[in-house]
Enzyme design. Sequence first.
Site, mmCIF file in Angstrom:
data_model
loop_
_atom_site.group_PDB
_atom_site.id
_atom_site.type_symbol
_atom_site.label_atom_id
_atom_site.label_comp_id
_atom_site.label_asym_id
_atom_site.label_seq_id
_atom_site.Cartn_x
_atom_site.Cartn_y
_atom_site.Cartn_z
ATOM 1 N N ARG A 115 0.852 -1.188 0.000
ATOM 2 C CA ARG A 115 0.000 0.000 0.000
ATOM 3 C C ARG A 115 0.894 1.248 0.000
ATOM 4 N NH1 ARG A 115 -2.517 2.815 4.769
ATOM 5 N NH2 ARG A 115 -3.819 4.370 3.757
ATOM 6 N N HIS A 159 -2.597 10.994 1.251
ATOM 7 C CA HIS A 159 -1.988 10.752 2.560
ATOM 8 C C HIS A 159 -1.347 12.077 3.006
ATOM 9 C CE1 HIS A 159 -0.465 7.311 5.271
ATOM 10 N NE2 HIS A 159 -0.099 8.438 5.867
ATOM 11 N N GLU A 205 -6.718 8.458 6.955
ATOM 12 C CA GLU A 205 -6.837 9.054 8.291
ATOM 13 C C GLU A 205 -7.341 10.491 8.292
ATOM 14 O OE1 GLU A 205 -3.660 8.487 11.010
ATOM 15 O OE2 GLU A 205 -3.690 6.310 10.798
ATOM 16 N N ASN A 333 -7.055 1.805 10.141
ATOM 17 C CA ASN A 333 -5.699 1.924 10.683
ATOM 18 C C ASN A 333 -5.831 1.761 12.188
ATOM 19 O OD1 ASN A 333 -5.137 2.635 8.069
ATOM 20 N ND2 ASN A 333 -4.198 4.608 8.550
ATOM 21 N N TYR A 335 -3.801 1.188 15.725
ATOM 22 C CA TYR A 335 -2.544 1.148 16.475
ATOM 23 C C TYR A 335 -2.811 0.928 17.964
ATOM 24 C CZ TYR A 335 -0.025 3.043 12.413
ATOM 25 O OH TYR A 335 0.540 3.225 11.177
ATOM 26 N N GLU A 394 -3.322 -0.147 8.298
ATOM 27 C CA GLU A 394 -2.054 0.138 8.987
ATOM 28 C C GLU A 394 -2.090 -0.443 10.384
ATOM 29 O OE1 GLU A 394 -0.788 4.260 9.237
ATOM 30 O OE2 GLU A 394 -1.284 4.574 7.121
HETATM 31 C C1 BG6 Z 1 -0.433 6.837 11.051
HETATM 32 C C2 BG6 Z 1 -0.148 7.477 9.710
HETATM 33 O O1 BG6 Z 1 -1.266 7.688 11.768
HETATM 34 O O2 BG6 Z 1 0.614 6.611 11.920
HETATM 35 C C3 BG6 Z 1 1.259 7.279 9.233
HETATM 36 O O3 BG6 Z 1 -1.075 7.100 8.728
HETATM 37 C C4 BG6 Z 1 2.216 7.546 10.357
HETATM 38 O O4 BG6 Z 1 1.514 8.127 8.142
HETATM 39 C C5 BG6 Z 1 1.971 6.579 11.524
HETATM 40 O O5 BG6 Z 1 3.533 7.441 9.933
HETATM 41 C C6 BG6 Z 1 2.815 6.922 12.736
HETATM 42 O O6 BG6 Z 1 2.429 8.174 13.218
HETATM 43 P P1 BG6 Z 1 3.406 9.243 13.889
HETATM 44 O O7 BG6 Z 1 2.509 10.400 14.219
HETATM 45 O O8 BG6 Z 1 3.976 8.623 15.110
HETATM 46 O O9 BG6 Z 1 4.436 9.621 12.888
#
Ligand code: BG6
Length: 489
Positions: A115, A159, A205, A333, A335, A394
């Site tokens: 991607r 992006h 995002e 996405n 995390y 992601e």
């Molecule tokens: C995601 C983004 O929010 O997190 C990415 O889509 C980014 O582009 C990744 O690199 C990590 O975020 P950050 O804010 O820690 O650089």
Amino acid sequence: MVSRFSRRELAKLAGLSALGMAMPAGAAEKKGKQADLRFTPAPFPRGFVWGTATSSYQIEGAVNEDGRGPSIWDTFSHTADKIADHSNGDRANEHYHRYKEDVQLIKSLGVKAYRFSIAWPRVFPEGSGAPNPKGLDFYNRLIDELLANGIEPYATLYHWDLPQALEDRVGGWRSSDTSKAFGDYSGYVAARISDRVKNIFTLNEAGRFLNFGYGWGIDAPGLKLPTAELNQARHNVVLGHGLAVQAIRASARKGTKVGIAENIAACVPAFATPENIRATELATRELNASLLGVTLEGKYTDGFLEYSGKDAPKFTPEELKIIGSKTDFVGLNIYAPQFYIAASDKKPGWDVLPFPSSFPHMNSEWLRIGPEVIYWTPKIAAKIWNIDTIYISENGTSSEDKLRDNGKVYDLDRISFLRNYLTQLQRATAEGVPIKGYFLWSLMDNFEWIFGYEKRFGVYHVDFQTQARTPKLSAAFYRDVVAKNAIGP
Ligand code: BG6
């Protein structure tokens, strides 16, 4: 480490038997059969799409080449004190010139999908008007190289690198002229790549770039809009998504699939009781009402409109129809758990619980560790919006990632993070949650926005002086997961 301890101390720490010191030979056999150390990894569904992800401004560099126009991130990163290490994306990973080498990195992970994002200002340096064919040529070269290596390209159209010209001319996402320009750009690109690219993400995002860029002034373009204007910008963004979906449908090859990639407000039940799970469903819908929710429902929830009051966005029924244009998949996405939810007797029936300061996080402070988020969030999203195809567009983590004298990077915390998250992801797929693929963020260390090059998210280490790419231990871990299509303890 070992040398800091005497043999006796080490024996105490490690447990005597681990050193083979305490038990006389044959004692283990006498105690009975040794435990069997084999294990069976838990399988992912057949055909599960394993991939990795990057974005244009974070890796390409070559910001002044082949007619590219400036983006709001060029302007922002060149503004004093916006980026932690005072860096910018001028060079980044030089991917624009090293893309062939980078495709080999992808290939050697064994993944079959990649991607990447297309930089709008390469294709339309002014945001709209005359296209710059040389800009799209780069992505054509990249797509061809991926396909020649058996890797399926998944393209993202936005992006965060908005053409600066649009920011200057119409106020960027503050104006629906940007939504229209995004629709036109999307149709133009789709017409030219959909012979080879079968899956297109519109926006990446929206929640992040709106709140950080237009609400809190932390990301480009660095604005702190009042709530009403911020809500209108949100509306313009989802309108842009809807116009892009329609333009792609109109211009792309039949069968091209399209969807959004959103950092869904990720809600998790504080602990799993039927009441807390129900409360988490309600919270997920309300906390995502202004972005992901409206794209999937074609309407704002009553709760959102009531809560926003006079600050609610202005919109027409026709716009809502466009925003709700049917998509083929949803990219999430995921995390960190953003909201732990508990049921409440009071309206609206749920509470967001405060995080204790001792809650654990990864190397990035915002990246709280809660692997169950990748189980609950897709499961709940699929249920409340009746989604039949989800990609984890992601997931990943930063880590200290020191290159040792022996040329290795032992990113054990990343491996632990991924193992735990993938275990929960497998659990969701085994229960039938319709997750079709997973894109690890990121292929390689890159320009991490306001953190510059200080945060490293790659499974390949990058030396930004020499541009040398070195696989971290997590690259081997991920390759093993992909090869087995399964995750072990
Ligand atoms: C995601 C983004 O929010 O997190 C990415 O889509 C980014 O582009 C990744 O690199 C990590 O975020 P950050 O804010 O820690 O650089």
